[in-house]
Design a protein around this motif. Sequence first.
Motif: not given
Length: 514
Positions: A353-358, A420-424, A478-482, A486-487
């Motif tokens: 579940t993402g940082a924004l609830g996805t 939450s800073s991990v992305r890609g 990464y859904l853990s990166n807000p 969004r993207n």
Amino acid sequence: MNDKILHKMTLIFLAFILLVPVMQAKAQEEEVTVNVSTLKVRSGPGLTYDTIGAVTKNEKLAVIGRENDWLHIKFGNTTGWVANWYTTSESVEMTNKQVVSKVNRLNVRTEPSTSSATIGQINEGNQFVAYKSEGEWVEIDFQGQKGWVNQSYITLIEQPSAEVKPAPTPSKEKLFVVSVDVLNVRAKADLSSKKIGQVEKGEQFEILSTDHNWVQVQLENGKKGWLYSFYGRFTNDVESPPSTDDTNGTITVLYNGTNLRSDSATNSNVVKRADAGESYVVLESINDWYKVALEDQSTAYVASWVVSPSSSTKGMNASIPEKEVETERKKGTLNGLSIVIDAGHGGNDRGTTGALGTDEKGITLLTAELLSSKLQAAGANVIMTRESDQYVDLRKRVSIGHQVSADAFISLHYDAVDNSSVRGFTSYYMHGYQKELAQYVHDGLADMISLKDRGTQPGNYLVLRENKQKAVLVELGYLSNPTEERNVTTPKFREQATHGIYNGIINYFDSQLN
């Protein structure tokens, strides 16, 4: 001598004058309008290419070519590339034009979009009258109604001098057949609308009307309601239900230590453990289970996802389609290939579940549906491991690929970690025979999306580890990166990502032709 030169120059001038209207007409047919305040023009078809200028809102652009979701345009005294999703295409009426399909099973849609409902399919060589074009889509006459096909998979030709009659309307009314176990019926053509009932897999309904991705039907109780068309298919003929003849076929066990149980449930008693290669006569098919005969004349139940059924048994389990007979394949198509698309998680397994609830399970299904439509348009036989919000055991997902001898198994996921800073995005494989497919898919994604590229890596996931087919598991951000959440949850991202995966699959199988 001078008279001859003058005469030639006059002819050239006249030819140029006659050519100008033709050139202008062609330019009008390939014109789009910028729909954002400022749109960057790049040196190539992708976000990684250098910016060479910009155009502004409502500016008209002459299109001279296309590559995936990028438009090759005239830009001053040179040319450049702009993103198609920031432009609007004008509808251009067509006269004396026909379309010829270049692939088998090309989807005909209700609207010029891959997310719209499919009203039917056409095969290679089929010809239809064209009405108008809109961007990369052409409206055609399909069985007495209007539908849209993608220009990437058709050829436009001049209509023969003799009038071409539209394809005849079928003698029977068009029907909608439910493809998932349970499908909600809603009062309006909207997922948030009130549920007024449920229908089950295999039920068939006459279509009263359509609204984008929805079809209106009449239920047995006389009520009218709406069904989401992604979870069914269209046909012109009433179909017989799958055979439940209790004497047909056998199953072969795929894994050592497979449990044969006293009932069709994973919590029932184990009456025997079977090894890979053992075969049993099937007495009955019950949902995802087979009732089989044992050597001592007793019976037991085995889950469908741990066995391989014979061809006659497959008819008893209609949820797993058979691999089609191989056909000659041309470069740029997927004719004759079977591809399994695995939408990660589902049902009580929400995934991350993402940082924004996805919820991951929701967007993996949306992504899988869009990818499926693209692959089918290229001629592939696409099998989805799930087509609704339902739980599917991981071994069953792998077994589906084994049973259809899938040419590729694509598992779709979205990632999450505590940081939450991990992305890609990352593409995973497990076995050596899976690595090349993973690399092609990853390269296709890298060309289409702007996320950080985390590369292609080995990954010890069950859908890869236990898979005998060529397979890849893709983590699409990464859904853990807000910011990334969004993207990656936007329709634009899904369009780009699925087109990237599609390109990678096409390129992979094209390389096999060499």
